[in-house]
Design a protein around this motif. Structure first.
Motif, short mmCIF file in Angstrom:
data_model
loop_
_atom_site.label_atom_id
_atom_site.label_comp_id
_atom_site.label_asym_id
_atom_site.label_seq_id
_atom_site.Cartn_x
_atom_site.Cartn_y
_atom_site.Cartn_z
N LEU A 165 -12.84 -2.29 -13.42
CA LEU A 165 -11.80 -1.17 -13.11
C LEU A 165 -10.79 -1.52 -14.54
O LEU A 165 -10.64 -2.60 -14.92
N TRP A 166 -10.16 -0.35 -15.18
CA TRP A 166 -9.31 -0.45 -16.00
C TRP A 166 -8.16 -1.25 -15.43
O TRP A 166 -7.76 -1.15 -14.24
N PRO A 167 -7.46 -1.93 -16.25
CA PRO A 167 -6.22 -2.56 -15.71
C PRO A 167 -5.22 -1.85 -15.02
O PRO A 167 -4.57 -2.15 -14.20
N ASP A 168 -5.18 -0.39 -15.87
CA ASP A 168 -4.01 0.37 -14.99
C ASP A 168 -4.56 0.99 -13.56
O ASP A 168 -4.00 1.63 -13.01
N GLU A 169 -5.82 0.73 -13.14
CA GLU A 169 -6.12 0.99 -12.10
C GLU A 169 -6.17 0.19 -10.87
O GLU A 169 -6.59 0.41 -9.62
N ILE A 170 -5.51 -1.05 -11.27
CA ILE A 170 -5.20 -2.16 -10.11
C ILE A 170 -3.84 -1.79 -9.86
O ILE A 170 -2.90 -1.86 -10.45
N ARG A 171 -3.55 -1.49 -8.39
CA ARG A 171 -2.38 -1.62 -8.05
C ARG A 171 -1.54 -2.54 -7.72
O ARG A 171 -2.05 -3.76 -7.37
N ALA A 172 -0.29 -2.59 -7.99
CA ALA A 172 0.51 -3.93 -7.81
C ALA A 172 0.66 -3.98 -6.20
O ALA A 172 0.99 -3.09 -5.51
N PRO A 173 0.69 -5.32 -5.70
CA PRO A 173 1.03 -5.37 -4.30
C PRO A 173 2.30 -5.48 -3.68
O PRO A 173 2.84 -6.43 -3.11
N GLU A 174 3.06 -4.04 -4.07
CA GLU A 174 4.34 -4.17 -3.69
C GLU A 174 4.52 -3.76 -2.32
O GLU A 174 3.72 -2.92 -1.79
N GLY A 175 5.36 -4.42 -1.48
CA GLY A 175 5.46 -4.15 0.02
C GLY A 175 4.37 -4.59 0.85
O GLY A 175 4.26 -4.21 1.96
N VAL A 176 3.33 -5.56 0.22
CA VAL A 176 2.27 -5.62 1.05
C VAL A 176 2.42 -7.15 2.08
O VAL A 176 2.28 -7.56 2.80
N ALA A 177 3.15 -8.10 1.03
CA ALA A 177 3.20 -9.23 1.72
C ALA A 177 4.44 -9.33 2.81
O ALA A 177 5.03 -8.59 2.93
N PRO A 178 4.26 -10.35 3.61
CA PRO A 178 5.32 -10.35 4.77
C PRO A 178 6.80 -10.63 4.28
O PRO A 178 6.87 -10.85 3.20
#
Length: 369
Positions: A165-178
């Motif tokens: 996947l292109w680098p800009d297709e990877i979502r940042a894990p914002e709001g996922v961590a506890p």
């Protein structure tokens, strides 16, 4: 294997004709949709929503829908006119360590095969260069009408390519961590480590799709007209009421399934119940109680202290009393030997007493004179 793409790998000025083949296959069971009442197949037809007539594939083209709902037709001829240098070429852009590729980027996997005898030598050259460097190649290629990013690496004696996947297709894990503020205690980490050590290494070759096997058995039973037994797995509650208790139970269950030693030749940490903030006092109490236990066992009963026999004499005591019985005659013999000596001493003292009385009388007479 059937090739799905023919082209070449561009390695600087070196061109390697290759065939692209799928490296993976899907074993999932596919189903058809049917009409339950008569078993007729359900088919989907492309129907125009304006005239409600079926449209053949020859009259169907792609279109892009704008944000305001405007539809812009894009034909295959329009796409073919675009400059796409990677349409038939896998262009190597550079080389990086394998650790530099984020596993989140990994997509489909393919095998690259040398296409023809002349391609064997440059193919082997690229393969050995990748093997010796310990790096992977990052490349661009086009497949199914779009340009993609790929990674080339060596698998056995074959060059494999992973779609990325292109680098800009990877979502940042914002709001996922506890949420912040969660603390993990050392005791909990120790139990988690013990559980990991007990479970051991995963043998990927032994893992298989249990659900697929169950579906195959279901289909075979229905085809044979046999009754299908309903087996429902217990649904997990999804709640952790006591994390420490859950970890301890997991470690015990893992030990039972893998054997007491973990089943992998490694040492398994011993797990002791941990109280709520009183682990130190619990250990001390356990130690003191273990020391007191032997003293209680060693203390004699009232009947034994007074010399009275116990009501139920255990076998061990009867065995222990036999040597004592053997020693008793020896004591009597020693006492018998000492008895004459004591009588002789008594006679001597008796003979000495009259002499002592005469001597005392003589001294009294002299004193009175």
């Amino acid at each position: 294997m059937r090739s799905i793409w023919n082209g070449s790998v561009s390695f600087g000025l070196v061109t390697i004709p290759v065939k692209l083949m799928n490296a993976t296959e899907n074993h999932a069971i596919s189903f058809r949709q049917i009409h339950l009442s008569d078993g007729g197949r359900i088919r989907y037809r492309k129907v125009c929503e304006l005239d409600e007539e079926e449209v053949p594939a020859s009259e169907t083209v792609k279109a892009y829908e704008d944000a305001d709902g405007t539809v812009i037709p894009v034909t295959d001829e329009d796409l073919a006119s675009l400059p796409l240098p990677t349409a038939k070429t896998i262009e190597i852009e550079g080389f990086v360590p394998a650790s530099a590729i984020d596993p989140l980027q990994l997509d489909s996997a393919y095998y690259l095969s040398a296409n023809g005898v002349p391609a064997a030598k440059p193919y082997a050259l690229l393969r050995e260069a990748l093997r010796r460097s310990g790096k992977v190649a990052v490349a661009k290629y086009a497949l199914r009408g779009r340009e993609r990013l790929g990674m080339l690496r060596v698998v056995d004696d074959v060059i494999a390519m992973h779609g990325l996947l292109w680098p800009d297709e990877i979502r940042a894990p914002e709001g996922v961590a506890p949420e912040a503020g969660v603390k993990v205690r050392d005791a909990e980490l120790d139990l988690a480590d013990a559980l990991m050590n007990t479970l051991g290494d995963a043998d990927l070759d032994t893992l298989h799709d249990d659900y697929r096997e169950a579906v195959e058995e279901l289909v075979a039973a229905k085809a044979a007209g046999e009754p299908v037994a309903e087996e429902r797995a217990e649904e997990p509650e999804g709640k952790v009421i006591d994390l420490m208790a859950a970890l301890e139970s997991s470690v015990r269950a893992a030990k039972e399934s893998h054997g007491e030693a973990g089943g992998h030749g490694g040492e398994v940490a011993e797990v002791h119940p941990i109280g709520s903030g009183r682990s130190g006092s619990a250990k001390k109490t356990g130690a003191s109680s273990s020391k007191r236990a032997p003293s209680k066992k060693a203390a004699p009963k009232e009947g034994e202290a007074r010399g009275t026999p116990a009501k139920k004499a255990p076998a061990k005591k009867s065995a222990a009393e036999k040597p004592a019985a053997k020693k008793a005659p020896a004591k009597k013999a020693a006492a018998a030997k000492k008895a004459p000596a004591r009588k002789a001493a008594a006679k001597k003292t008796a003979e000495k007493k009259p002499a002592a009385k005469k001597a005392a009388r003589g001294t009294r007479g002299r004193t009175s004179a």
